[in-house]
Design a protein around this motif. Sequence first.
Motif, PDB file in Angstrom:
ATOM      1  N   THR A 441      55.396 -18.085  35.727  1.00 44.20           N
ATOM      2  CA  THR A 441      56.065 -17.377  36.836  1.00 44.20           C
ATOM      3  C   THR A 441      56.786 -18.336  37.777  1.00 44.20           C
ATOM      4  O   THR A 441      57.777 -17.960  38.411  1.00 44.20           O
ATOM      5  CB  THR A 441      55.030 -16.580  37.628  1.00 44.20           C
ATOM      6  N   LEU A 467      50.270  -3.766  37.089  1.00 49.59           N
ATOM      7  CA  LEU A 467      51.096  -4.671  36.278  1.00 49.59           C
ATOM      8  C   LEU A 467      50.293  -5.881  35.817  1.00 49.59           C
ATOM      9  O   LEU A 467      50.861  -6.931  35.520  1.00 49.59           O
ATOM     10  CB  LEU A 467      52.308  -5.140  37.090  1.00 49.59           C
ATOM     11  N   ALA A 470      51.425  -7.060  32.261  1.00 48.70           N
ATOM     12  CA  ALA A 470      52.798  -7.504  32.016  1.00 48.70           C
ATOM     13  C   ALA A 470      53.238  -8.610  32.976  1.00 48.70           C
ATOM     14  O   ALA A 470      53.893  -9.568  32.567  1.00 48.70           O
ATOM     15  CB  ALA A 470      53.751  -6.308  32.138  1.00 48.70           C
ATOM     16  N   ALA A 471      52.896  -8.494  34.251  1.00 53.20           N
ATOM     17  CA  ALA A 471      53.446  -9.407  35.257  1.00 53.20           C
ATOM     18  C   ALA A 471      53.095 -10.873  35.029  1.00 53.20           C
ATOM     19  O   ALA A 471      53.947 -11.748  35.224  1.00 53.20           O
ATOM     20  CB  ALA A 471      52.998  -8.966  36.659  1.00 53.20           C
ATOM     21  N   GLY A 473      53.088 -12.639  32.552  1.00 54.64           N
ATOM     22  CA  GLY A 473      53.924 -13.280  31.549  1.00 54.64           C
ATOM     23  C   GLY A 473      55.381 -13.400  31.930  1.00 54.64           C
ATOM     24  O   GLY A 473      56.185 -13.933  31.156  1.00 54.64           O
ATOM     25  N   TRP A 474      55.754 -12.917  33.098  1.00 53.42           N
ATOM     26  CA  TRP A 474      57.160 -12.996  33.519  1.00 53.42           C
ATOM     27  C   TRP A 474      57.504 -14.410  33.950  1.00 53.42           C
ATOM     28  O   TRP A 474      56.786 -15.019  34.760  1.00 53.42           O
ATOM     29  CB  TRP A 474      57.429 -12.043  34.684  1.00 53.42           C
ATOM     30  N   THR A 475      58.594 -14.897  33.436  1.00 56.78           N
ATOM     31  CA  THR A 475      59.122 -16.175  33.918  1.00 56.78           C
ATOM     32  C   THR A 475      59.932 -15.926  35.185  1.00 56.78           C
ATOM     33  O   THR A 475      60.224 -14.782  35.557  1.00 56.78           O
ATOM     34  CB  THR A 475      60.009 -16.831  32.860  1.00 56.78           C
ATOM     35  N   GLU A 478      63.096 -14.038  34.486  1.00 55.26           N
ATOM     36  CA  GLU A 478      62.803 -12.630  34.178  1.00 55.26           C
ATOM     37  C   GLU A 478      62.434 -11.870  35.446  1.00 55.26           C
ATOM     38  O   GLU A 478      62.860 -10.719  35.645  1.00 55.26           O
ATOM     39  CB  GLU A 478      61.669 -12.553  33.157  1.00 55.26           C
ATOM     40  N   ARG A 479      61.633 -12.505  36.306  1.00 60.01           N
ATOM     41  CA  ARG A 479      61.247 -11.833  37.553  1.00 60.01           C
ATOM     42  C   ARG A 479      62.471 -11.591  38.437  1.00 60.01           C
ATOM     43  O   ARG A 479      62.602 -10.535  39.065  1.00 60.01           O
ATOM     44  CB  ARG A 479      60.224 -12.684  38.311  1.00 60.01           C
ATOM     45  N   THR A 480      63.385 -12.558  38.464  1.00 60.27           N
ATOM     46  CA  THR A 480      64.607 -12.377  39.255  1.00 60.27           C
ATOM     47  C   THR A 480      65.446 -11.234  38.705  1.00 60.27           C
ATOM     48  O   THR A 480      65.982 -10.409  39.459  1.00 60.27           O
ATOM     49  CB  THR A 480      65.416 -13.683  39.260  1.00 60.27           C
ATOM     50  N   LEU A 482      64.344  -8.655  36.914  1.00 63.10           N
ATOM     51  CA  LEU A 482      63.668  -7.389  37.185  1.00 63.10           C
ATOM     52  C   LEU A 482      63.826  -6.971  38.645  1.00 63.10           C
ATOM     53  O   LEU A 482      64.023  -5.786  38.950  1.00 63.10           O
ATOM     54  CB  LEU A 482      62.180  -7.520  36.840  1.00 63.10           C
ATOM     55  N   THR A 485      67.194  -5.581  39.031  1.00 66.03           N
ATOM     56  CA  THR A 485      67.262  -4.227  38.451  1.00 66.03           C
ATOM     57  C   THR A 485      66.639  -3.205  39.398  1.00 66.03           C
ATOM     58  O   THR A 485      67.173  -2.107  39.602  1.00 66.03           O
ATOM     59  CB  THR A 485      66.537  -4.203  37.098  1.00 66.03           C
TER      60      THR A 485
END
Length: 985
Positions: A441, A467, A470-471, A473-475, A478-480, A482, A485
Amino acid sequence: MPLAAKLDRARMDLLDLSARNRLLNLPQARRSRMLDIVDERATEIYRLLVGEGRRFTFLPGRETEEEQVEEGGAEGGAAAGEALAQPEDEAVDARGLAARHTDTKLQTRLGSEGLQRRLLDLHLDARTLEEEQGVNILFLALGTLVWTDPAAGGQLRRAPLVLVPVQLERGSATERFRLAARPEDVATNLSLEAFLDREHGITLPAFDAEAESETDPFTAYVTAVAEAVHGRKGWEVRPDEVILGFFSFSKFLMYRDLDPAVWPADAPLTDRPLIRGLLDEGFGVEDVDFDEDVPVDPLIGPEDLVHIVDADASQTLAIHEARRGRDLVIQGPPGTGKSQTIANVIAAAVADGKTVLFVAEKMAALEVVKRRLDQAGVGEVCLELHSHKATKRAVLEDLKRSWELGTPRIGDDETLFHRLGRSRAQLNAHAERLHRALEPTGLTPYQVIGELVRLRAAGVAPADFDLAEAAPGWTAPERTALAATLDDLARRIEAEGPPASHPWRGVGLDTISPLDADRRLAEIAALERGLTGWRAEAEVVAGLLDLPAPATLDGSSRLLARAERLAAAPDLPPAVFLDPVWSVAADDVAVLVETGLALRDQATRLRPGLAPGADGLATADLQAARDRLAVLPAGFDAAARDRLARVVAALPAVIEAGSRLAGHLGLPAPETLREAGALIRCGAAVAAAPDLPAEQLAAESWEAERAALTDLVEAVRAAHDARLAAGDRVTEAAWSTGLAEARQAIAETGGSLFRIFSGRWRRANRLVKSILTGPKPEDGELIQLLDRVIAGQAAAARAEAGDALGRAAFGPVWRGARSAPERLEAMLAWVNGPAGDAATRRTAAACADRPLAGDLAARLGAAVAAVADDLDRLAQDRGAGGPGAARHRSGRRTGAAGGIRSGAGGCGRGRGRCGLRRPDRSDHPGRRAAGGPGRSARNASARGRARRCRGHRPRRFRAALAGRRPRGGGLGHHRPGGGLADGGA
């Protein structure tokens, strides 16, 4: 220049050998808060005060007239120059001295009130100086040397000889002051000794208070001084002149300490590193062992932290550098821990077996550090050498107390150091873990906890979803993505509403080709038409059958079954089948049917020229309509009638938009297109209003003080531009420093080689260097820079002078000379432009949603523009090129282009500048015909239609829709330069 010469010049700067030094030239007592003791014997005062430790009181005298003016004494003083009374029969002792010379009462010239006031001033000043500087400078001067000053034309000067340190005492405010000698050494006039030695080659004798001789030390000293100056014309010693006042020779003591001759030959003063660095070689740049940003715990072990009070990282580094023998300058504002650092440095030096001399200009600084040392138990090793604590007795007692403490007992602290190091490492590891970014992360636990605390403080409720799988494992990318979005989704929901109410909810296609989209659109359109037809037919059938209309397709099956049963019957009312006419008048029914068929044929032929819904024309009375349309010109063809129909159809939109905008602004609804144009401009001005509180938008100062506000904004702009032009070449203090004189001095001297001999240029040069952040530029560039700063100071002064006006007009935006000029200029441009009148500004101040006012104004402008062209063409159709059409064309050029621009600008209640008003009810055209005779059904019908739209249409618009001509001109009545006149709507 050799180092010895530099040191000697620096020492000379400490000496004041001018007539301003009261140790060389005693001023008048009444002008310098000194007290003259008169008619006393200095020898007896020295014996009683110093030798026997007696305390003296003061006797008032009779004031002269001059002293009454100076001291504010009581009336009835003696004449000027009158000496004190000398009774001849006063008793004398065996030495021939009068009783008044051997008592403990010092005689003065001042009256009682003036004497007490002078003693109080001396007492308070002495106490204040000692509290601030830690040094007593109140002395009783015994004996004076009168000498001539050749530099002043042979003027006589008086210099004190012997200085006895004294103090004024009293038990309470109601008691008299007493004079007591302090337990300090009697001093001679060191400044006088240095002056006579350097300027006249006279060496004064030493004063030995412990010497054993037949005469007292004071008499022996003044006698030796008289012998030393014997032969000098005009010079004399006055042994019985006594003065109580302030004398300071601390700088002379520094002068004497810096004399290389008093230093040991094997350790001369000029070999001291600090002296060489300050006066000759300077201080080189030493290597820094530790960076300020690097944690100190891994670099300095617990055994090296000899701290008696708390210290942060920067203080710890300073203490460590001081222990290593580095020369430091520690700066910082109050409250940043300088006294704690000094206390720790002293404690560390004591632990290292070193001796520390702590010197401060203010005694308060010494006391603060001493108090911290006492609280930590280290105060016993300190020897205080200031104020009343610097007496011999106090010093000896402190030394005795420290000696009796013995050698400090130090135990084995290795285990303690090990435990402390382990605990500190655990704490540091915890902090490191908190700030260590976790993969994948890239977030630290500190950031996560901080974000959770922030959300909780902001009142954000916890999410109802998990979460946890799933959370983690977010890099970071990816977090940026999401987060972006989610932000986009939130904006879309805010703009389009919740997904549950979206028209496309339930569509399962992820993608669709353009061809498929066209097919679906055609199917949807056909389906929509079918549903519309079904709904209409179902409502008709349900109405015929007196049943509720079905809400779904399934519900229509029952309705359809009943309708099919009734469809088999002829299409006649049920009563028809039961009417007896079919039996008694069948022939008449046949004739009626034939007439109806003929009427249908006639209607079929006329229908192509009639408007939809005109099926009832056959039974209508058309004569009134014909009479009304007779006023139209012959060329008013079908196209003109279409235009008229479009205008009538579009006017409700204009009325609705005008009413909404007027209601939003709190103004009357427009009754003409001219008023609608003024309302449009008003709404646009409100939408363009700056983001300021209402009281600033409607401030009366914009009307009465607009010129002054313009000057104020220009001053802020000038100050801002001056700072931008100066950039970072000057310090912040430059903007509050007077530079005009320095600029004049630099400009006048120019590039002269001899300007360095000008004291005025040197002062200016020092001042300019103090405000520059970099090297001094050439004179031309420097003068330009100073001119910018001086101009900026003048502009800032003008801005600060108008601070009250700026706060009233600009509110929170106003920050004096440091205000943002762009925001002030925007407000000024708005007032000078669209909000030029007070009514518009008051409307903007009262408006709660200004952007909405702009949207409503644009909507009204679009509605007006939709009917403008048709109204122009109608005017031409009716005027047929006559004078009225010419007037209209001239007015149309200033008319609406996205809104009507004719007429005065602004907005407000009453007529104001925009002309908005509510006409009197008698102006309604229907009022005049309401009671007239012969009202027909068609007039009543017209009035009924007008009444049905009164709730939302202004009267003149209602008159136009009802087909009447309003008062003041009917359709097409125009005025030059104004588009349609009041009746034109």
